[in-house]
Every structure is written in C-alpha cells, then in structure tokens.
Design a protein around this motif. Sequence first.
Motif, PDB file in Angstrom:
ATOM      1  N   GLU A 189      24.590  32.247  29.478  1.00  0.00           N
ATOM      2  CA  GLU A 189      24.149  33.127  30.565  1.00  0.00           C
ATOM      3  C   GLU A 189      25.063  33.012  31.772  1.00  0.00           C
ATOM      4  N   ARG A 190      25.488  31.791  32.093  1.00  0.00           N
ATOM      5  CA  ARG A 190      26.402  31.618  33.234  1.00  0.00           C
ATOM      6  C   ARG A 190      27.712  32.369  32.996  1.00  0.00           C
ATOM      7  N   LYS A 191      28.276  32.197  31.810  1.00  0.00           N
ATOM      8  CA  LYS A 191      29.548  32.846  31.509  1.00  0.00           C
ATOM      9  C   LYS A 191      29.402  34.362  31.427  1.00  0.00           C
ATOM     10  N   THR A 192      28.288  34.829  30.898  1.00  0.00           N
ATOM     11  CA  THR A 192      28.056  36.267  30.800  1.00  0.00           C
ATOM     12  C   THR A 192      28.002  36.900  32.187  1.00  0.00           C
ATOM     13  N   ARG A 193      27.297  36.258  33.094  1.00  0.00           N
ATOM     14  CA  ARG A 193      27.198  36.785  34.459  1.00  0.00           C
ATOM     15  C   ARG A 193      28.545  36.721  35.174  1.00  0.00           C
ATOM     16  N   ASP A 194      29.277  35.619  34.973  1.00  0.00           N
ATOM     17  CA  ASP A 194      30.611  35.513  35.583  1.00  0.00           C
ATOM     18  C   ASP A 194      31.535  36.616  35.070  1.00  0.00           C
ATOM     19  N   SER A 195      31.465  36.872  33.767  1.00  0.00           N
ATOM     20  CA  SER A 195      32.312  37.904  33.176  1.00  0.00           C
ATOM     21  C   SER A 195      32.001  39.275  33.750  1.00  0.00           C
ATOM     22  N   LEU A 196      30.716  39.576  33.897  1.00  0.00           N
ATOM     23  CA  LEU A 196      30.325  40.858  34.469  1.00  0.00           C
ATOM     24  C   LEU A 196      30.825  41.001  35.895  1.00  0.00           C
ATOM     25  N   GLN A 197      30.709  39.942  36.674  1.00  0.00           N
ATOM     26  CA  GLN A 197      31.145  39.997  38.068  1.00  0.00           C
ATOM     27  C   GLN A 197      32.648  40.243  38.160  1.00  0.00           C
ATOM     28  N   MET A 198      33.428  39.587  37.299  1.00  0.00           N
ATOM     29  CA  MET A 198      34.877  39.801  37.299  1.00  0.00           C
ATOM     30  C   MET A 198      35.219  41.244  36.954  1.00  0.00           C
ATOM     31  N   VAL A 224      35.822  42.662  21.376  1.00  0.00           N
ATOM     32  CA  VAL A 224      36.843  41.665  21.141  1.00  0.00           C
ATOM     33  C   VAL A 224      36.255  40.276  21.387  1.00  0.00           C
ATOM     34  N   PHE A 225      35.322  40.194  22.315  1.00  0.00           N
ATOM     35  CA  PHE A 225      34.780  38.888  22.696  1.00  0.00           C
ATOM     36  C   PHE A 225      33.285  38.989  22.991  1.00  0.00           C
ATOM     37  N   THR A 226      32.572  39.823  22.240  1.00  0.00           N
ATOM     38  CA  THR A 226      31.193  40.113  22.607  1.00  0.00           C
ATOM     39  C   THR A 226      30.178  39.214  21.919  1.00  0.00           C
ATOM     40  N   LEU A 227      30.180  39.191  20.580  1.00  0.00           N
ATOM     41  CA  LEU A 227      29.047  38.573  19.892  1.00  0.00           C
ATOM     42  C   LEU A 227      29.400  38.228  18.457  1.00  0.00           C
ATOM     43  N   CYS A 228      28.793  37.162  17.958  1.00  0.00           N
ATOM     44  CA  CYS A 228      28.781  36.868  16.525  1.00  0.00           C
ATOM     45  C   CYS A 228      27.368  36.433  16.181  1.00  0.00           C
ATOM     46  N   CYS A 229      26.741  37.137  15.242  1.00  0.00           N
ATOM     47  CA  CYS A 229      25.340  36.894  14.890  1.00  0.00           C
ATOM     48  C   CYS A 229      25.193  36.206  13.534  1.00  0.00           C
ATOM     49  N   GLY A 230      26.228  35.503  13.093  1.00  0.00           N
ATOM     50  CA  GLY A 230      26.129  34.798  11.834  1.00  0.00           C
ATOM     51  C   GLY A 230      26.356  35.705  10.638  1.00  0.00           C
ATOM     52  N   SER A 231      25.993  35.206   9.485  1.00  0.00           N
ATOM     53  CA  SER A 231      26.296  35.874   8.229  1.00  0.00           C
ATOM     54  C   SER A 231      25.543  37.186   8.063  1.00  0.00           C
ATOM     55  N   ALA A 232      26.277  38.211   7.606  1.00  0.00           N
ATOM     56  CA  ALA A 232      25.634  39.490   7.280  1.00  0.00           C
ATOM     57  C   ALA A 232      24.686  39.340   6.103  1.00  0.00           C
ATOM     58  N   ALA A 233      24.911  38.335   5.281  1.00  0.00           N
ATOM     59  CA  ALA A 233      24.079  38.131   4.096  1.00  0.00           C
ATOM     60  C   ALA A 233      22.625  37.833   4.465  1.00  0.00           C
ATOM     61  N   ARG A 234      22.395  37.240   5.628  1.00  0.00           N
ATOM     62  CA  ARG A 234      21.004  36.976   6.036  1.00  0.00           C
ATOM     63  C   ARG A 234      20.212  38.275   6.129  1.00  0.00           C
ATOM     64  N   PHE A 235      20.809  39.293   6.691  1.00  0.00           N
ATOM     65  CA  PHE A 235      20.112  40.572   6.859  1.00  0.00           C
ATOM     66  C   PHE A 235      19.903  41.261   5.511  1.00  0.00           C
ATOM     67  N   LEU A 236      20.864  41.101   4.609  1.00  0.00           N
ATOM     68  CA  LEU A 236      20.683  41.623   3.254  1.00  0.00           C
ATOM     69  C   LEU A 236      19.565  40.880   2.544  1.00  0.00           C
ATOM     70  N   GLY A 237      19.484  39.569   2.766  1.00  0.00           N
ATOM     71  CA  GLY A 237      18.399  38.797   2.182  1.00  0.00           C
ATOM     72  C   GLY A 237      17.044  39.255   2.677  1.00  0.00           C
ATOM     73  N   TRP A 277      38.849  37.666  32.581  1.00  0.00           N
ATOM     74  CA  TRP A 277      37.588  38.298  32.196  1.00  0.00           C
ATOM     75  C   TRP A 277      37.318  38.092  30.712  1.00  0.00           C
ATOM     76  N   CYS A 278      38.323  38.355  29.880  1.00  0.00           N
ATOM     77  CA  CYS A 278      38.140  38.216  28.432  1.00  0.00           C
ATOM     78  C   CYS A 278      37.827  36.777  28.046  1.00  0.00           C
ATOM     79  N   VAL A 279      38.532  35.825  28.642  1.00  0.00           N
ATOM     80  CA  VAL A 279      38.280  34.415  28.322  1.00  0.00           C
ATOM     81  C   VAL A 279      36.859  34.026  28.689  1.00  0.00           C
ATOM     82  N   THR A 280      36.410  34.458  29.858  1.00  0.00           N
ATOM     83  CA  THR A 280      35.051  34.124  30.278  1.00  0.00           C
ATOM     84  C   THR A 280      34.027  34.749  29.342  1.00  0.00           C
ATOM     85  N   GLY A 281      34.254  36.004  28.949  1.00  0.00           N
ATOM     86  CA  GLY A 281      33.364  36.637  27.985  1.00  0.00           C
ATOM     87  C   GLY A 281      33.390  35.941  26.639  1.00  0.00           C
ATOM     88  N   ALA A 282      34.579  35.499  26.207  1.00  0.00           N
ATOM     89  CA  ALA A 282      34.700  34.794  24.935  1.00  0.00           C
ATOM     90  C   ALA A 282      34.001  33.443  24.984  1.00  0.00           C
TER      91      ALA A 282
END
Length: 446
Positions: free
Chosen positions: A211-220, A344-357, A191-196
């Motif tokens: 989207e494919r991996k997200t749905r597979d992870s949810l099903q597991m 642990v394996f959810t999301l990365c939205c890039g640099s926090a500095a963009r939002f500060l900018g 499950w974790c690998v698929t989510g990652a």
Amino acid sequence: MAQREAIATFREAARIARDQKLTPYLVQAALEFDTAETFLEGSGNASLALLEEALAETDAEESVEHCRLLSRLVRTVHMTGAREQSSEFALQAVALARRLNDLPSLFDALACELMHVGALPLSADSFVQRANVLLELRHIAETLGDAHTIGHACARCLAGYLEIGQVDQFESALERYRQIAASGQHFVDKWCVTGAQAMRAILVGDFAEAERKTRDSLQMAQSADANLATGVYGMQMFSIRREQGRLAEVAPIFKRFIDDAHSEDTTWRPGYMLICSDLGFEAKARDNLDRLSESAYGVPMDSKRLVTLAYLAEVAARLRDVGHAERIYALLLPFRDQAVTVPVFTLCCGSAARFLGMLAHALGDWSSAEQHFEYALHMDERLRAWPWLAHSRHEYALMLTARNRIEDRRRAQDLLALAAAEARKLRMFALVERIGGAQSGAGTRN
C-alpha cells in the motif's frame, strides 16, 4: 519536462524536419515523439502516423534508420490494436536488425515480444524460448550501456519473468532497475520501480508495504500527468483491499468508473463484478456476468486479457453457473501453464491453473480440477507467491471436500490448515473468514 511539453517539443521538431526535408532529423523526431507519447500516455495513436511517414522516407530498406523505425512500429502498432500487422513488422524488424547487427533496433523489436504478456497464451514448452528473449534483451541493454535502455529492459522483463515462474530473475531485474532509477533523473524509472516494488509486495503478501509503494507510485505519476497511473493504482489497491477484507471501501470507486465510462467500456466491470460476488451480492454479480457474456465477455486482446478471464472465472465458479463456467473455461484453458500477470509492473495473481481448477470444480470435472490445482500449487510455490498459494490450497481443499473420497478428506484438512496458517500470518482476513466457513462445513460433513 512535463508530459505535454515533451510531446509538443518533439511534434514541432518533426514539423521542422518535414518542412526542411531533413530525413535523418525526421526519423529522430519521430522516434523521440513516439517514446514520449507511448511511455507517458500509453496509447501510441498520435505517433503512429509520424512513424509511418518517416518510414516511407527511408526507402533504402537495409538502412539503420529504416530498421529502427520498423522496430519501433512493432510496439506502437501493437498498442493501437493492429496486432497481426505488429507481428508481421516484428518478423521483418528482427531479421533486418540481425542482418545489420544494429543492437538498438534489435532491442526495440525484442522488447515488443514482451507486450504479449497477459494477452496471448504461452505454453510451458515455450518458457525456455521466452527466457532466452528476456536474457538477450537485458544483455543487449547492458552492452549498449545506456541507463534508460537498461531501465527499459528491466521494466519489460519484470512481468515476463513472473509469467513463466522465474522469480529469482524477476528479483534480479527489479534490483538492477532500482539501481538505475536511484542513479538517474528520469521520473518514469522512479515511478516504474516504485510500482514494481508494490507488485512484488503484493506477490509475497506484504500488504502494508504494498500500500505504501502503491500510493507513492500514484503520487509520482500524478506529478507528471501520466494517464497510466489510475489504472495501475486501481488494480493494485483492489488486490490489497480484497485480501484485507476491505473491498467495501473500493466498491464505490469501481462503480463510479463504470458509471462514468461509455456503456461499451468493460475495463472496470470484471473487478466490480468480483466485488459484488465477494460481498454477497450474487444477483448483481450474475447480472454483470450475463451482460458481459453478450459481447463474448468483453475480454480485450491486450495485457489485461488474462487477469480479466481470471476475474470472470472466479465469479462463474462461485455462482456455480455451468453455462458461463464452460465458456470461460474454454477461453482460459490456453493460458493454463502461465502465471496471471499484468505488465509492466502492475500485478501477478499466481498460477492461472488455480482459476481453471475452480471452474472445473464448478463443472464437476474432478480429474481436470485435480490436475489444475496440483499444477497451481507447484507454480505458486515456485513464484514464492504466498497469498496465491494459500488461495490455491483453499480452493483445492474445497474441491476435494466436494468430491469426498476417503483419501480426499485428510488431504483437504491438511490443505485447509496450511492455507489458514498462511492467511493468518499475512493478515488475509477475507480468506481467514472463508476458510473458517469451509472448515465448519467439512466438520459437519465428516
């Protein structure tokens, strides 16, 4: 074994060990019960008392049993909200584990340091130290040779690597984890690998694969009745649909989560607020932002803290609300060097500095905005986070256009062209539309 059956089994084992005054078995049952509860339910509430009871029974403080219980308590206490106590336990546990040369205890204690990803600021000066912790954790796991421990190390390291921009090490940990999951029978690893893999696909902009991996992870996860699944799925699908320009599809789901939750629960409100802002419902977005500000924006001191601040920053910046922008900027500024990551394996939205900018732009602080955006471009490219690099270029171009110096105009046009090309390539339709409006505005200004 299903979640509730596993937890019930270890709870019963603990009861028998307690009744028979078999301390070694009580220690083992407490550790196994904690593993089952925290990995499958994600709370640690029920196992905390059992761990503390077993710890009290191991009164020889230099014993391996005491060390392992202390190390495990670091994680469980942290999960239940007592983070200062967790930090105290961590110092004791690492020191004792090193004195005893007990690698399992040291592994548990070091792994707990990674529970602060997304919750606590990490300066660039601390990146080397964090990288050393990640390296040592994986080395200990490989030395112990247990597949589950190796998988646990890889899972914990994924977000840790992305937070400091070490994408090659992230890929290495993910591949090692994939090998472990493929050769084992633990559903948690699969499950974790698929989510990652979904997390990685979002990071690089392969939204169809994501989207494919997200749905597979949810099903597991649903097949094992794991409560963490809904939150991971919701955040990942929100990010996918947002980039595809399909937020209207998930807006009712977020609204239902908010309506079903207690009034003080702010878990889903920042995402819903961002949906309102993106879809043009500014009054509703502002109303939600005002409500959150009454409780210091309801930002939890957990792994969702940084991403929550990022969502709040986007809304405040788009609304050009100076009061909110100033307060959110102050909350977000300590995170300026790291990437916005949800373990642990959810999301990365890039640099926090963009939002500060974006916030600095809204406040008219051109110098700070420029510094933040330059750092964001560097971090996003280092992460190979192509969607977020496109967003950073777009937002930087908007700032330069607003500042409107002679040298800004050419740079803004170049940044917009690069952002548009990447957005079209990745089928980021919402950004393509937004850039089209920005280019029209720039043409009118010129």
